[in-house]
Design a protein around this motif. Structure first.
Motif, short mmCIF file in Angstrom:
data_model
loop_
_atom_site.label_atom_id
_atom_site.label_comp_id
_atom_site.label_asym_id
_atom_site.label_seq_id
_atom_site.Cartn_x
_atom_site.Cartn_y
_atom_site.Cartn_z
N ASN A 60 0.83 -1.21 0.00
CA ASN A 60 0.00 0.00 0.00
C ASN A 60 0.86 1.25 0.00
O ASN A 60 0.59 2.20 -0.74
N ALA A 61 1.87 1.26 0.84
CA ALA A 61 2.75 2.43 0.91
C ALA A 61 3.44 2.64 -0.43
O ALA A 61 3.55 3.77 -0.91
N GLU A 63 2.38 1.74 -3.41
CA GLU A 63 1.43 2.21 -4.43
C GLU A 63 1.11 3.69 -4.22
O GLU A 63 1.01 4.46 -5.17
N TYR A 64 0.96 4.10 -2.94
CA TYR A 64 0.72 5.51 -2.66
C TYR A 64 1.92 6.35 -3.11
O TYR A 64 1.75 7.38 -3.78
N ILE A 68 1.83 9.35 -5.91
CA ILE A 68 2.05 10.76 -5.58
C ILE A 68 3.31 11.28 -6.26
O ILE A 68 3.44 12.47 -6.52
N CYS A 69 4.25 10.39 -6.59
CA CYS A 69 5.47 10.80 -7.31
C CYS A 69 5.27 10.71 -8.81
O CYS A 69 6.23 10.81 -9.57
N PRO B 26 1.09 5.72 4.63
CA PRO B 26 2.39 6.37 4.87
C PRO B 26 2.29 7.77 5.48
O PRO B 26 3.10 8.12 6.34
N LEU B 275 7.04 17.37 -4.67
CA LEU B 275 6.51 16.36 -5.58
C LEU B 275 6.79 16.77 -7.02
O LEU B 275 6.89 17.96 -7.33
N PRO B 276 6.87 15.79 -7.93
CA PRO B 276 7.02 16.15 -9.35
C PRO B 276 5.86 17.00 -9.83
O PRO B 276 6.01 17.84 -10.73
N GLN B 289 -4.55 19.64 -3.10
CA GLN B 289 -3.82 18.50 -2.56
C GLN B 289 -3.14 18.84 -1.24
O GLN B 289 -3.26 18.10 -0.26
#
Lengths: 340, 340
Positions: A60-61, A63-64, A68-69, B26, B275-276, B289
């Motif tokens: 999960n971490a 995928e998050y 977000i990146c 996270p 973040l990108p 966000q």
């Protein structure tokens, strides 16, 4: 030698031996908190790349983080797992299974080798920064598997043992918890399959190693002076107090002053130890105790302090005392503990 | 309403819903770290009385504390237990059992009533300090048992629920884990049987409550603006970045500048999010966000920044922007986050 360290640690509340297994005592629990927080600072907060903390589920971490990146590497996951990992042989001394702290950074294949070199350098710096004898920390030779993955171990060279404190890895193939699709990321405009670099530490092993590393018994006036040279960022107590006076009325007054200064320091989040023994025991007995607790500095209040406001700040490492006016103590002490 | 909060928290990585049970994501893990550390600061580091941290064994910690305090009250034990305590009904939403944070302070019978009053006041201050709507935190009536023990609950009055976040106790009789002999302590020159005062918190409940407390949707230009008003000491990310420029070459240059400032802040242990999307998304999307992540301040870099070095610091709570020169940012941001 390990026995000697553990005996001291039992006496000072760092550890507790029950049925030949170790429990973590109240002072050790604070030291462990500090070690954990320094790990968080180093791995999550102060990294150049974004690293996300995972407590419950690695996938999960991941995928998050990937979302977000915007699928762009590099990014990382710092993970806390309760696990009985037999890799760290210091762990076997402990009753409870250790917390394993594992960081995984996903990087582009074009820069992964360079990143791994930098990673090794950073990890070396981290161990040496907190050590009382930095030269003891050595890296094993790089082990390369047939599939191109590489592994490296950080060990500490004591005369009586060579415990493993961290293992590093550099992987070019599948991740045990992630699919091929997961590892499909972007590097600029290209789609690539990410490499990943890991660091694995056991919190219990790190705790016991920190205590072994800090243990010292230099000669002092013909006798061995036993002390823990804990790094000031790690020391469970940063400041302790000692009061010395001949008259009991003055002792009481200095005791109240110590309490006042202690409260001031605690408001600034400086962990301070003020014991009833500060006004009762002789100074030598107190130095003994504070040195063995690894307290970096002790505030000494004496009859002169009531007249001119000057206290003495005794250093654990040098045993020298420095004059500081009590109104300047909070800011001065903050300054002392600010840097690494 | 709880559903709305959880939906937002899932989107932003605070929580993750799996089989109708919550895992900590996270971003939530960082928030939980901050809550835990504030508890440690409040209960262990910054107390007027000495409080010792117990991880493995309460009785061992108690015996050590009593010894080092020369049997003199007051002293306390702050204990971390993994437990399935059904008392906190927010806990039932979580998949994993919660960490229970329990502090016990042992006090002299002559001052215990006064200490309990002060304890209530301090606990009230703690909850209100971190809350976006402090008035919601209410104390139940004092329940007195036949044996003279007293209990009190701290609840939060939402329109849709009234969850328990802390329970306080004042006990004059036996302790479940301690013997009568254990409780025999000194108060000045007298021997007395200690009373004890407790505070019990569940970390998972506190996490979910912090998110519910922070959730807000004020009207903004005719539409509801959904945001988390997280206290700046608790916010997982303190600073985020937004870049706005029309030419892509300038965007790239500002992106490098953002990275440079971000590294500077991270070196100062300020948790920063770069973040990108900071260089790709529109500002409105980014505000959305960052507001929903509860980031208190965002550094905005635009074409002007390259000419005169001035960045804008946008506040989550007011949506106003303040001019700050980029060389002043690290010290200015440190100042912003220093106080409560």
């Amino acid at each position: 030698m390990l026995k000697k360290v553990i005996e001291l640690c039992e006496r000072q509340g760092f550890l507790k031996c029950v049925n030949e297994k170790l429990l973590v005592g109240p002072v050790g629990a604070l030291l462990q908190e500090n070690l954990y927080n320094e790990w968080i600072y180093n791995m999550v907060i102060s990294r150049d790349t974004s690293v996300f903390l995972s407590k419950d589920s690695f996938v999960n971490a991941f995928e998050y983080a990937k979302g977000i990146c915007q699928e762009r590497v590099p990014f990382g996951i710092a993970q806390v797992i309760t696990d009985n990992n037999d890799q760290f042989h210091f762990d076997k001394h402990f009753e409870n299974s250790s917390m394993i702290l594992q960081t995984t950074v996903f990087v582009s294949p074009t820069s992964s080798t360079q990143f791994f070199h930098q990673w090794q350098k950073q990890r070396r710096t981290w161990w040496r920064k907190f050590s009382a004898s930095p030269g003891k920390y050595v890296f094993s030779d790089l082990q390369t598997n047939p599939d191109g993955n590489q592994q490296l171990e950080v060990k500490v060279e004591y005369s009586w043992d060579k415990p493993l404190v961290e293992s590093l890895g550099f992987y070019k193939t599948n991740h045990p918890h992630l699919t091929f699709d997961h590892l499909n990321v972007r590097d600029g405009r290209k789609k690539v399959s990410a490499h990943y670099i890991t660091s694995t530490i056991s919190l219990s092993s790190m705790l016991l190693n920190t205590l072994c590393d800090a243990y010292d018994e230099p000669d002092f006036q013909g006798k061995p002076r036993v002390l823990l040279r804990l790094h000031r960022k790690l020391a469970p107590y940063k400041i302790s107090f000692a009061v010395t006076a001949t008259q009991s009325s003055i002792t009481d007054e200095l005791g109240s002053l110590a309490l006042y200064i202690c409260k001031q320091l605690r408001t600034e989040h400086i962990s301070s130890l003020l014991l009833p023994s500060a006004v009762r025991n002789t100074l030598d007995l107190q130095w003994n105790q504070y040195d063995q607790l690894g307290v970096p500095f002790t505030v000494v209040l004496n009859e002169g302090t009531l007249k001119n406001g000057i206290s003495l700040l005794r250093s654990r490492d040098t045993t020298l005392k420095e004059q500081v006016h009590i109104t300047k103590l909070p800011t001065y002490v903050q300054q002392l503990f600010k840097n690494y």
